[in-house]
Design an enzyme around this catalytic site. Structure first.
Site, PDB file in Angstrom:
ATOM      1  N   ASP A   1      30.551  38.321  31.565  1.00 39.81           N
ATOM      2  CA  ASP A   1      30.443  39.927  32.136  1.00 39.81           C
ATOM      3  C   ASP A   1      31.192  41.334  30.790  1.00 39.81           C
ATOM      4  O   ASP A   1      32.157  41.509  31.230  1.00 39.81           O
ATOM      5  CB  ASP A   1      31.584  40.209  33.269  1.00 39.81           C
ATOM      6  CG  ASP A   1      31.614  41.008  34.446  1.00 39.81           C
ATOM      7  OD1 ASP A   1      30.761  42.448  34.313  1.00 39.81           O
ATOM      8  OD2 ASP A   1      33.205  41.430  33.999  1.00 39.81           O
TER       9      ASP A   1
ATOM     10  N   GLU B   1      35.544  30.631  31.988  1.00 37.01           N
ATOM     11  CA  GLU B   1      35.450  30.058  32.971  1.00 37.01           C
ATOM     12  C   GLU B   1      34.256  29.168  33.132  1.00 37.01           C
ATOM     13  O   GLU B   1      33.259  29.766  32.996  1.00 37.01           O
ATOM     14  CB  GLU B   1      35.284  31.463  33.754  1.00 37.01           C
ATOM     15  CG  GLU B   1      36.498  32.023  33.835  1.00 37.01           C
ATOM     16  CD  GLU B   1      35.860  33.493  35.067  1.00 37.01           C
ATOM     17  OE1 GLU B   1      35.131  34.261  35.352  1.00 37.01           O
ATOM     18  OE2 GLU B   1      37.047  33.536  35.289  1.00 37.01           O
TER      19      GLU B   1
ATOM     20  N   TYR C   1      40.871  35.673  41.898  1.00 39.82           N
ATOM     21  CA  TYR C   1      40.914  36.896  42.687  1.00 39.82           C
ATOM     22  C   TYR C   1      40.252  37.137  43.989  1.00 39.82           C
ATOM     23  O   TYR C   1      39.604  38.068  44.554  1.00 39.82           O
ATOM     24  CB  TYR C   1      39.088  38.006  42.085  1.00 39.82           C
ATOM     25  CG  TYR C   1      38.817  38.304  40.187  1.00 39.82           C
ATOM     26  CD1 TYR C   1      39.202  39.097  40.515  1.00 39.82           C
ATOM     27  CD2 TYR C   1      39.026  36.849  39.213  1.00 39.82           C
ATOM     28  CE1 TYR C   1      39.116  39.773  38.793  1.00 39.82           C
ATOM     29  CE2 TYR C   1      38.936  37.333  38.251  1.00 39.82           C
ATOM     30  CZ  TYR C   1      39.270  38.600  37.939  1.00 39.82           C
ATOM     31  OH  TYR C   1      39.119  38.990  36.442  1.00 39.82           O
TER      32      TYR C   1
ATOM     33  N   GLU D   1      44.143  35.710  34.295  1.00 39.01           N
ATOM     34  CA  GLU D   1      43.192  36.787  34.656  1.00 39.01           C
ATOM     35  C   GLU D   1      43.131  37.093  36.218  1.00 39.01           C
ATOM     36  O   GLU D   1      43.533  36.215  37.195  1.00 39.01           O
ATOM     37  CB  GLU D   1      41.264  36.560  35.061  1.00 39.01           C
ATOM     38  CG  GLU D   1      41.122  37.450  33.253  1.00 39.01           C
ATOM     39  CD  GLU D   1      39.638  36.988  34.161  1.00 39.01           C
ATOM     40  OE1 GLU D   1      38.646  36.889  34.522  1.00 39.01           O
ATOM     41  OE2 GLU D   1      38.834  36.918  32.152  1.00 39.01           O
TER      42      GLU D   1
HETATM   43  C1  GCB Z   1      36.254  36.860  34.904  1.00 38.12           C
HETATM   44  C2  GCB Z   1      35.405  36.746  34.125  1.00 38.12           C
HETATM   45  C3  GCB Z   1      35.912  38.187  33.491  1.00 38.12           C
HETATM   46  C4  GCB Z   1      35.282  39.077  34.230  1.00 38.12           C
HETATM   47  C5  GCB Z   1      36.008  38.992  35.292  1.00 38.12           C
HETATM   48  C6  GCB Z   1      35.463  39.993  36.677  1.00 38.12           C
HETATM   49  O1  GCB Z   1      36.487  35.517  35.984  1.00 38.12           O
HETATM   50  O2  GCB Z   1      35.960  36.046  32.837  1.00 38.12           O
HETATM   51  O3  GCB Z   1      34.926  37.938  32.261  1.00 38.12           O
HETATM   52  O4  GCB Z   1      35.183  40.742  33.812  1.00 38.12           O
HETATM   53  O5  GCB Z   1      35.304  38.404  36.513  1.00 38.12           O
HETATM   54  O6  GCB Z   1      36.050  41.525  36.390  1.00 38.12           O
HETATM   55  O7  GCB Z   1      34.620  39.372  37.482  1.00 38.12           O
END
Ligand code: GCB
Length: 610
Positions: free
Chosen positions: A168, A421, A477, A514
């Site tokens: 990403d 990841e 997330y 994250e």
């Molecule tokens: C993740 C990735 C990161 C992305 C992020 C997202 O898990 O490690 O590279 O930018 O999610 O915002 O989706």
């Protein structure tokens, strides 16, 4: 294992550094094979170096070019340097480079985020020298990062390449970091390895030095200079120790930098000197805590990117300086170099500023069919074919080697992240990762802790590799990719999962590397709707509540420091908007919330060892 010497080029009384950065000629190699090193580029196109090429144009076809392209510059070497050893060093070229001087091949390097260098004496000609670099930005299943590569033929039968990022961030490319020509004497210091051993009881440190050289010396002298320019220790020999009493420790946000002056002597004369800054600190993982200098450290900070307007992923020192100031004002103390090793310059800055760094390899996208549909992926983890399809082992070993060799002396680096990841839950994951962790631990003279950063499908009951890590690092997330718009259960879900990890691995600290929500600056909502600044604040509050209840939870790094560029996609509006700052570093509302929280959490001693 063969050593790679990547000392940062500096000027001393025996060394000169010439800067080859500036505006270079640039040409896309189309069709493939149409340009060779034999002749100067026939082009009016120019590009600034260092910087990505992509945003230095108004032409979409050039910006999105996948394949090969050339850079070229000319330089002349002063006569007074002719009897010196001359080395050409690239801070990084993304992702693969073939380097020629006056039409002769100097070197080749694959891997877009680590430096390489080559001696050029035998290739120089009197007068102007033509330096040409052929670069490829292609990525596939053998490279890091991982790309989805395909090739077709155009109407003339010439190859056309396409790379779909399996990750990403935008696949910026070019000569990303400084290009330097530096001199050393023919007898020279080629590498310095520094390992401090701190005695926290009596406030002393025994600092071990290993010096590598090229040519020959009669003696090597080491002088340790403190910040007031006083000599506080000296030693002789290529493998030796210096005892420092009343040592000033390098502490998070309170850095103290000593300088090791290495002096090579031959026939009673100083022939070469090199200076390596270093900090003295102790890093340990113990009883579910991450200790710096014997005290539990709490990570507060960010996942970042090297990503700015126009420069793309090219070195942007003004942004680096600003970013660290913004972090400090928020009460942050750390970041992760997601998702690749950052520039030498940033690492040196973090040493000086006392910013704690988790340094990551470019191993991102090690999961076939990367996408944002987490729920769908979760159902299929047993069939995930990643480890039979990817062939990234060689690249992974190489970059672990190069990263650790370059950054082994940095006090700011407290942990290596071996990947971001990857499919750690899929069949074959442990077999892939075990030797890589072993390699990192063997190569690191300071024996720092190692981790990998785990995606949401990697859960206490699905993960296959946690035995390999010193610290459990999670990307989560909930409330964004799962249950978007509904934050009501986030605290409970986070808490429940953290408690599962903690009871399964009671001695391993757990951090979040994250967690975040896309947020468009200026969008507001009285109902906390997704994408609004209010939603981002509420999202972070829900997580904080859970974090504070878990004993072994020792750090929070939000995603992301700033908005950043990504590939096109229906989930992205001009890139990823999970920044706490916009891409131009204007704060969103969450900056205030996090700043209030972090300024009230001490860097050391927050969650005490029982
Ligand atoms: C993740 C990735 C990161 C992305 C992020 C997202 O898990 O490690 O590279 O930018 O999610 O915002 O989706």
């Amino acid at each position: 294992m063969e050593e790679i010497n990547l000392l940062y080029p500096i000027t001393t009384n025996t060394r000169v550094v010439l800067d080859l950065d500036g505006v270079w000629k640039f040409q896309v190699e189309e069709p493939v094979g149409s340009i060779t090193e034999d002749n100067p580029l026939k082009t009016d196109e120019v590009m600034a170096v260092p910087a990505s090429f992509n945003d230095q144009t108004d032409k979409p076809a050039l910006r999105e070019h996948n394949g090969y392209f050339w850079y070229e510059t000319n330089f002349e070497v002063a006569d007074i340097l002719q009897d010196q050893r001359l080395v050409l060093r690239f801070g990084s070229v993304t992702h693969e480079a073939w380097v020629y001087l006056n039409g002769k091949k100097l070197t080749h390097h694959k891997g877009g985020f680590t430096p390489f260098e080559v001696e050029v004496n035998d290739f120089l000609v009197p007068g102007k020298n033509r330096l040409s670099v052929r670069v490829s930005n292609l990525l596939d299943y053998t490279t890091l990062p991982v790309g989805n590569f395909s090739e077709t033929k155009d109407e003339n039968g010439d190859p056309q390449y396409s790379v779909d990022e399996n990750f990403d961030f935008y696949n910026y490319a070019g000569i990303h970091r400084p290009v330097k020509l530096y001199s050393t004497p023919k007898d020279y210091i080629s590498d310095v390895t520094i390992v401090p051993d701190v005695n926290l009881n009596d406030g002393s440190a025994n600092v071990n030095f290993d010096i590598d050289t090229g040519g020959s010396f009669d003696d090597i002298e080491i002088k340790i200079i403190d910040e007031n320019n006083n000599e506080v220790g000296t030693a002789k020999g290529t493998s030796t120790n210096v005892e420092i009493n009343n040592v000033h420790l390098w502490q998070p946000l309170n850095a103290y930098i000593y300088t090791a002056k290495i002096i090579g002597i031959k026939n009673g004369k100083i022939v070469d000197t090199y200076e390596e800054p270093f900090g003295v600190r102790k890093v340990e993982v113990k009883s579910g805590r991450f200790l710096i200098n014997g005290e539990p450290f709490y990570f507060k900070g960010f996942g970042k990117h090297e990503d700015t307007y126009v420069n793309g992923k090219g070195l942007n020192e003004a942004y680096n300086v600003l970013d660290i100031k913004l972090m400090k004002s928020m009460g942050a103390n750390s970041f992760r170099t997601s998702h690749y090793p950052y520039s030498d310059e940033m690492m040196r800055l973090c040493d000086r500023e006392g910013i704690v760094v988790i340094e990551e390899t470019p191993a991102v996208g090690l999961m076939v069919d990367f996408g944002f549909d987490i729920a769908n992926k979760m159902d299929k983890i047993d069939e995930d074919p990643t480890w039979s399809k990817l062939k990234t082992g060689d690249a992974h070993r190489q970059v672990i080697h190069e990263m650790i060799d370059r950054d082994k002396n940095h006090a700011c680096v407290v942990m290596w992240s071996i990947s971001n990841e990857s499919a750690h839950y899929a069949p074959g994951a442990h077999e892939y990762f075990e030797p890589l962790f072993k390699l990192a631990r063997e190569l690191d003279p300071q024996k720092r802790p190692c981790t990998y950063v785990a995606i949401m499908m990697t859960l206490p009951d699905t993960d296959k590799c946690t035995d390999l890590v010193d610290v459990i690092s999670l990307n989560r997330y909930y409330g964004w990719y799962l249950t978007n718009g509904d934050l009501s259960k986030v605290t409970d879900t986070v808490l429940q999962e953290l408690n599962q990890w903690q009871s399964k691995y009671p001695d391993k600290p757990i951090i979040y590397t994250e967690y975040g929500a896309d947020t468009i600056a200026g969008v507001h909502s009285p109902y906390n709707e997704p994408f609004s600044e209010e939603y981002q604040v509420e999202y972070y509050k829900k997580y904080s509540t859970a974090f504070d209840e878990v004993k072994n939870f020792t750090g929070e790094q939000v995603w992301n420091f700033a908005d950043f560029q990504t590939k096109f996609g229906i989930q992205r509006v001009q890139g990823n908007k999970k920044g706490i700052f916009t891409r131009s570093r204007e704060p969103k509302m969450a900056a205030k919330y996090l700043s209030d929280r972090w300024n009230n959490i001490p860097n050391l001693g927050f969650k005490k060892l029982k």
